[in-house]
Design an enzyme around this catalytic site. Structure first.
Site, PDB file in Angstrom:
ATOM      1  N   LYS A 142      -4.410  -8.573  -7.482  1.00  0.00           N
ATOM      2  CA  LYS A 142      -3.912  -9.781  -6.404  1.00  0.00           C
ATOM      3  C   LYS A 142      -4.909 -10.896  -6.793  1.00  0.00           C
ATOM      4  O   LYS A 142      -6.030 -10.959  -6.685  1.00  0.00           O
ATOM      5  CB  LYS A 142      -3.835  -9.374  -5.104  1.00  0.00           C
ATOM      6  CG  LYS A 142      -2.451  -8.443  -4.591  1.00  0.00           C
ATOM      7  CD  LYS A 142      -2.693  -8.534  -3.056  1.00  0.00           C
ATOM      8  CE  LYS A 142      -1.506  -7.831  -2.673  1.00  0.00           C
ATOM      9  NZ  LYS A 142      -1.615  -7.594  -1.022  1.00  0.00           N
ATOM     10  N   GLU A 184     -13.299  -4.324   5.391  1.00  0.00           N
ATOM     11  CA  GLU A 184     -12.400  -3.565   4.502  1.00  0.00           C
ATOM     12  C   GLU A 184     -12.759  -2.251   4.160  1.00  0.00           C
ATOM     13  O   GLU A 184     -11.905  -1.517   4.004  1.00  0.00           O
ATOM     14  CB  GLU A 184     -12.439  -4.494   3.179  1.00  0.00           C
ATOM     15  CG  GLU A 184     -11.872  -5.860   3.327  1.00  0.00           C
ATOM     16  CD  GLU A 184     -10.453  -5.927   3.492  1.00  0.00           C
ATOM     17  OE1 GLU A 184      -9.956  -4.962   3.547  1.00  0.00           O
ATOM     18  OE2 GLU A 184     -10.062  -7.221   3.432  1.00  0.00           O
ATOM     19  N   LYS A 226      -7.985   2.590  -3.472  1.00  0.00           N
ATOM     20  CA  LYS A 226      -6.995   1.498  -3.612  1.00  0.00           C
ATOM     21  C   LYS A 226      -6.429   1.738  -5.074  1.00  0.00           C
ATOM     22  O   LYS A 226      -5.085   1.072  -5.213  1.00  0.00           O
ATOM     23  CB  LYS A 226      -7.790   0.339  -3.752  1.00  0.00           C
ATOM     24  CG  LYS A 226      -7.011  -1.013  -3.935  1.00  0.00           C
ATOM     25  CD  LYS A 226      -7.683  -2.235  -3.653  1.00  0.00           C
ATOM     26  CE  LYS A 226      -6.642  -3.547  -3.696  1.00  0.00           C
ATOM     27  NZ  LYS A 226      -7.304  -4.803  -3.410  1.00  0.00           N
ATOM     28  N   ASN A 244      -2.798  -3.836   3.799  1.00  0.00           N
ATOM     29  CA  ASN A 244      -2.849  -5.058   4.721  1.00  0.00           C
ATOM     30  C   ASN A 244      -2.953  -4.729   6.374  1.00  0.00           C
ATOM     31  O   ASN A 244      -2.839  -5.782   6.970  1.00  0.00           O
ATOM     32  CB  ASN A 244      -1.591  -6.047   4.560  1.00  0.00           C
ATOM     33  CG  ASN A 244      -1.297  -6.638   3.086  1.00  0.00           C
ATOM     34  OD1 ASN A 244      -2.567  -7.066   2.507  1.00  0.00           O
ATOM     35  ND2 ASN A 244      -0.242  -6.361   2.601  1.00  0.00           N
ATOM     36  N   HIS A 251      -5.227 -13.349   9.036  1.00  0.00           N
ATOM     37  CA  HIS A 251      -4.799 -14.411   8.281  1.00  0.00           C
ATOM     38  C   HIS A 251      -4.349 -15.610   9.249  1.00  0.00           C
ATOM     39  O   HIS A 251      -4.731 -16.643   9.039  1.00  0.00           O
ATOM     40  CB  HIS A 251      -3.732 -14.148   7.329  1.00  0.00           C
ATOM     41  CG  HIS A 251      -4.095 -13.482   6.119  1.00  0.00           C
ATOM     42  ND1 HIS A 251      -3.247 -13.044   5.291  1.00  0.00           N
ATOM     43  CD2 HIS A 251      -5.239 -12.991   5.505  1.00  0.00           C
ATOM     44  CE1 HIS A 251      -3.669 -12.247   4.106  1.00  0.00           C
ATOM     45  NE2 HIS A 251      -4.974 -12.257   4.498  1.00  0.00           N
TER      46      HIS A 251
END
Length: 360
Positions: A142, A184, A226, A244, A251
């Protein structure tokens, strides 16, 4: 403690190498003598690593140029992207050149997007120097820049040719950045691996102390999880959206407060709690698991209260610009138990607003 794993994407497959002093070992880079590279880095990282990296590459026959850009999420912009592209052009780099991203998530995302666009795509290598980039943003392809109206709204799916993770880079990382990366890490336990979440509950202090054995296992497990998701759904058509968790709320915080005022991991920490409360309101998550998540985030020195200067209603406009929105309806990644999440369609604004209020 050298570890390697593959991101399996057929002809776009690539290795992730994890260890100490890996930035000083030419073999991990998958380069050949005579190739040209441009190293993209920032003003914080350049004084620490750029000279040694350049020396190592040139000793092995690699012709190197570099470009140094400002440091911080607020510089994840079209201007920074253009600066990297201009450096490629001014130094007459060709389609055979390789772009090296040396830095955290911002450098990785912007340089990766530049690589995707330059002459319609050149190879690039990720050298992540922050915990957040090592466990998350450097893996999976990404790439993006931010827009004032939304985070990561301009970008491309574009895989690196390799990811080289050096545990020693974490020794120069400020405490706040280390904690931001742990958000994360904790996310992976919640969405995919209950046993890993339990391991984190018992080893969070070891990670904060940069214990090499604990950190090596932690980074490897996050990359492994991942890589499995990315291999199954490279361009986020379905499964990959689960990565997400907490990001739709997070965000919104970053965009409303101005990029860089809250670190990405700090915003995700609060967003994870908001998602957990939304799941509880919908009857699919229990209070005890919310407490476990909150306690672990606090032990990781992460925020567990939303920013006071941001009204509850102000989240909605940003969340409606989220890439998971369909036909104007909010879709959220919500936990059903620790170790499993679901993408839930048509979440009402009332549920969202209450979930935000619950993280006061």
């Amino acid at each position: 403690m050298l570890k390697t794993l593959m991101v399996s994407l057929n002809e776009r497959s690539y290795p992730i190498t994890i260890g100490e002093n890996t930035l000083n070992t030419f073999e991990h880079f998958q380069l050949k003598s005579g190739q040209r590279v441009l190293i993209a880095t920032n003003q914080t990282i350049a004084p620490i690593y750029l000279a040694d990296l350049t020396t190592m590459l040139e000793k092995n026959g690699i012709k190197t140029d570099h470009v140094i850009v400002p440091d911080g999420e607020q510089f994840k912009t079209m201007e920074t992207w253009n600066t990297i592209l201009s450096a490629l052009l001014k130094n007459n780099h060709t389609r055979n050149s390789i772009l090296i991203a040396l830095g955290g998530g911002v450098i990785g995302d912007v340089a990766g997007f530049a690589a995707a666009c330059y002459q319609r795509g050149i190879k690039f290598i990720q050298l992540p120097t922050t915990l957040l980039s090592q466990v998350d943003s450097s893996v999976g392809g990404k790439t993006a820049i931010n827009h004032p109206l939304g985070k990561n709204m301009i970008g491309a799916f574009y895989q690196p040719q390799s990811v080289v993770i050096d545990l020693n880079c974490l020794k120069t990382l400020p405490q706040r950045e280390l904690s931001a990366g742990l958000a994360e890490v904790i996310k992976y336990g919640i969405i995919l691996d209950a046993d890993f979440f339990t391991w984190l509950e018992h080893h969070i202090e070891d990670l904060l102390a940069l214990d090499p054995k604990a950190m090596s296992y932690c980074i490897y497990r996050c990359c492994e999880l991942k890589a499995q998701v990315v291999a199954a759904d490279e361009t986020e058509q379905d499964l990959r959206a689960i990565l997400n968790l907490g990001h739709t709320y997070g965000h919104a915080i970053e965009a409303e407060l101005g990029y860089g005022n809250w670190l990405h991991g700090e915003a995700v920490s609060v967003g994870i709690l908001m998602a957990a409360h939304a799941a509880r309101q919908l009857g699919c998550f229990n209070e005890n698991d919310i407490t476990r998540i909150k306690d672990l985030l606090m032990k990781a020195k992460l925020p567990v209260s939303r920013p006071k200067q941001m009204s509850t209603q102000s989240y909605i406009a940003h969340m409606l610009r989220d890439k998971k929105v369909l036909s104007g309806q909010l879709r959220l990644v919500l936990p059903t138990k620790i170790g499993h999440v679901e993408v839930v369609d048509n979440v009402s604004q009332d549920v969202v607003l209450q979930s935000i209020d619950n993280v006061a």
